[in-house]
Design a protein around this motif. Structure first.
Motif, mmCIF file in Angstrom:
data_model
loop_
_atom_site.group_PDB
_atom_site.id
_atom_site.type_symbol
_atom_site.label_atom_id
_atom_site.label_comp_id
_atom_site.label_asym_id
_atom_site.label_seq_id
_atom_site.Cartn_x
_atom_site.Cartn_y
_atom_site.Cartn_z
ATOM 1 N N ARG A 1 62.578 15.241 69.239
ATOM 2 C CA ARG A 1 61.186 15.650 68.761
ATOM 3 C C ARG A 1 60.155 14.606 69.186
ATOM 4 O O ARG A 1 60.379 13.646 70.022
ATOM 5 C CB ARG A 1 61.008 15.749 67.094
ATOM 6 C CG ARG A 1 61.499 14.261 66.703
ATOM 7 C CD ARG A 1 61.983 14.260 65.264
ATOM 8 N NE ARG A 1 60.752 14.386 64.134
ATOM 9 C CZ ARG A 1 60.633 14.137 63.049
ATOM 10 N NH1 ARG A 1 61.678 13.601 62.549
ATOM 11 N NH2 ARG A 1 59.678 14.028 62.277
ATOM 12 N N LEU A 2 58.631 15.267 69.016
ATOM 13 C CA LEU A 2 57.586 14.191 69.537
ATOM 14 C C LEU A 2 57.061 14.306 67.937
ATOM 15 O O LEU A 2 56.767 15.161 67.166
ATOM 16 C CB LEU A 2 56.718 15.040 70.295
ATOM 17 C CG LEU A 2 57.597 15.339 71.851
ATOM 18 C CD1 LEU A 2 56.838 16.298 72.540
ATOM 19 C CD2 LEU A 2 57.993 13.971 72.393
ATOM 20 N N ILE A 3 56.125 13.081 68.049
ATOM 21 C CA ILE A 3 55.202 12.821 66.787
ATOM 22 C C ILE A 3 54.047 12.061 67.547
ATOM 23 O O ILE A 3 53.773 11.282 68.250
ATOM 24 C CB ILE A 3 55.965 11.804 65.830
ATOM 25 C CG1 ILE A 3 57.166 12.328 65.118
ATOM 26 C CG2 ILE A 3 55.094 11.268 64.908
ATOM 27 C CD1 ILE A 3 58.031 11.236 64.399
ATOM 28 N N MET A 4 52.725 12.877 66.935
ATOM 29 C CA MET A 4 51.514 12.506 67.575
ATOM 30 C C MET A 4 50.903 11.385 66.353
ATOM 31 O O MET A 4 51.172 11.715 64.983
ATOM 32 C CB MET A 4 50.498 13.619 67.711
ATOM 33 C CG MET A 4 50.802 14.622 68.938
ATOM 34 S SD MET A 4 50.521 13.773 70.371
ATOM 35 C CE MET A 4 48.900 13.099 70.223
ATOM 36 N N ILE A 5 50.159 10.406 66.949
ATOM 37 C CA ILE A 5 49.387 9.728 65.920
ATOM 38 C C ILE A 5 47.961 9.945 66.537
ATOM 39 O O ILE A 5 47.554 9.581 67.324
ATOM 40 C CB ILE A 5 49.797 8.286 65.849
ATOM 41 C CG1 ILE A 5 51.186 7.919 65.328
ATOM 42 C CG2 ILE A 5 48.695 7.403 64.988
ATOM 43 C CD1 ILE A 5 51.715 6.519 65.335
ATOM 44 N N ASP A 6 47.211 10.654 65.635
ATOM 45 C CA ASP A 6 45.828 11.298 65.789
ATOM 46 C C ASP A 6 46.217 12.185 67.204
ATOM 47 O O ASP A 6 47.157 12.412 67.837
ATOM 48 C CB ASP A 6 44.924 10.255 66.369
ATOM 49 C CG ASP A 6 44.192 9.561 65.075
ATOM 50 O OD1 ASP A 6 44.407 10.146 64.028
ATOM 51 O OD2 ASP A 6 43.688 8.601 65.274
#
Length: 177
Positions: free
Chosen positions: A34-39
């Motif tokens: 998975r991928l997680i964005m911060i902003d």
């Protein structure tokens, strides 16, 4: 422990009327699954319909420079990754230059501080409502007893990604500090 790769992305460029330049720094956390964005910076819809999405006055006041290649989704694709793998977006605060890209990740859960979300929904003219019109799942985080270098912090629950936790600092605490 699962390996996490951190990508630094510039997801918006601002050239203010006072000739000051700023960028919108976002982080992409990449794991095997998975991928997680911060902003998220500004998004594709903002680039394609800036007057409708952001407004002429805000564009001129802030000094947005629109470049589709700077959107998070295009940068993720350029990295050879699948944007549909973005499962979570952790948001520092709800200004458009931080959340305009949320519609590019329609299935991602949005994580944000409770006070910021309440202020966003209060009618405060600072906030544009358009980035959340796709009705994403939103998880809010209220005050906690956690502390990071003397600042209140809030553990963010994004499931198991090989980190013991991710902390979010309350934006009001950061500004006051």
């Amino acid at each position: 422990m699962e390996k996490i790769k951190i990508h630094h992305l510039n997801c918006v460029e601002i050239q203010s009327p006072m000739d000051l330049r700023a960028i919108g720094h976002c982080l992409l956390l990449e794991t095997k699954n998975r991928l997680i964005m911060i902003d998220t910076g500004i998004g594709l819809v903002d680039i394609q319909n800036p007057i409708e999405r952001i407004g002429k006055e805000a564009i001129e006041m802030v000094g947005y420079r629109f470049d589709e290649s700077q959107t998070a989704i295009r940068q993720i694709e350029k990295l050879g990754l699948d944007p549909s793998r973005v499962t979570d977006c952790i948001i520092s605060h709800l200004d458009n230059d931080h959340i305009g890209g949320l519609p590019d990740f329609p299935n991602a859960t949005v994580h944000v501080g409770l006070e910021e979300y309440i202020n966003f929904n209060s009618g405060n003219p600072r906030y544009l409502q358009t980035p959340l019109l796709h009705n994403p799942k939103i998880v809010t985080y209220g005050p906690s007893e956690s502390n990071w270098y003397g600042l209140e912090s809030r553990p963010i629950n994004v499931g198991s990604i090989g980190l013991s936790f991710i902390l979010c600092l309350d934006i009001a605490t950061v500004i006051a500090g």
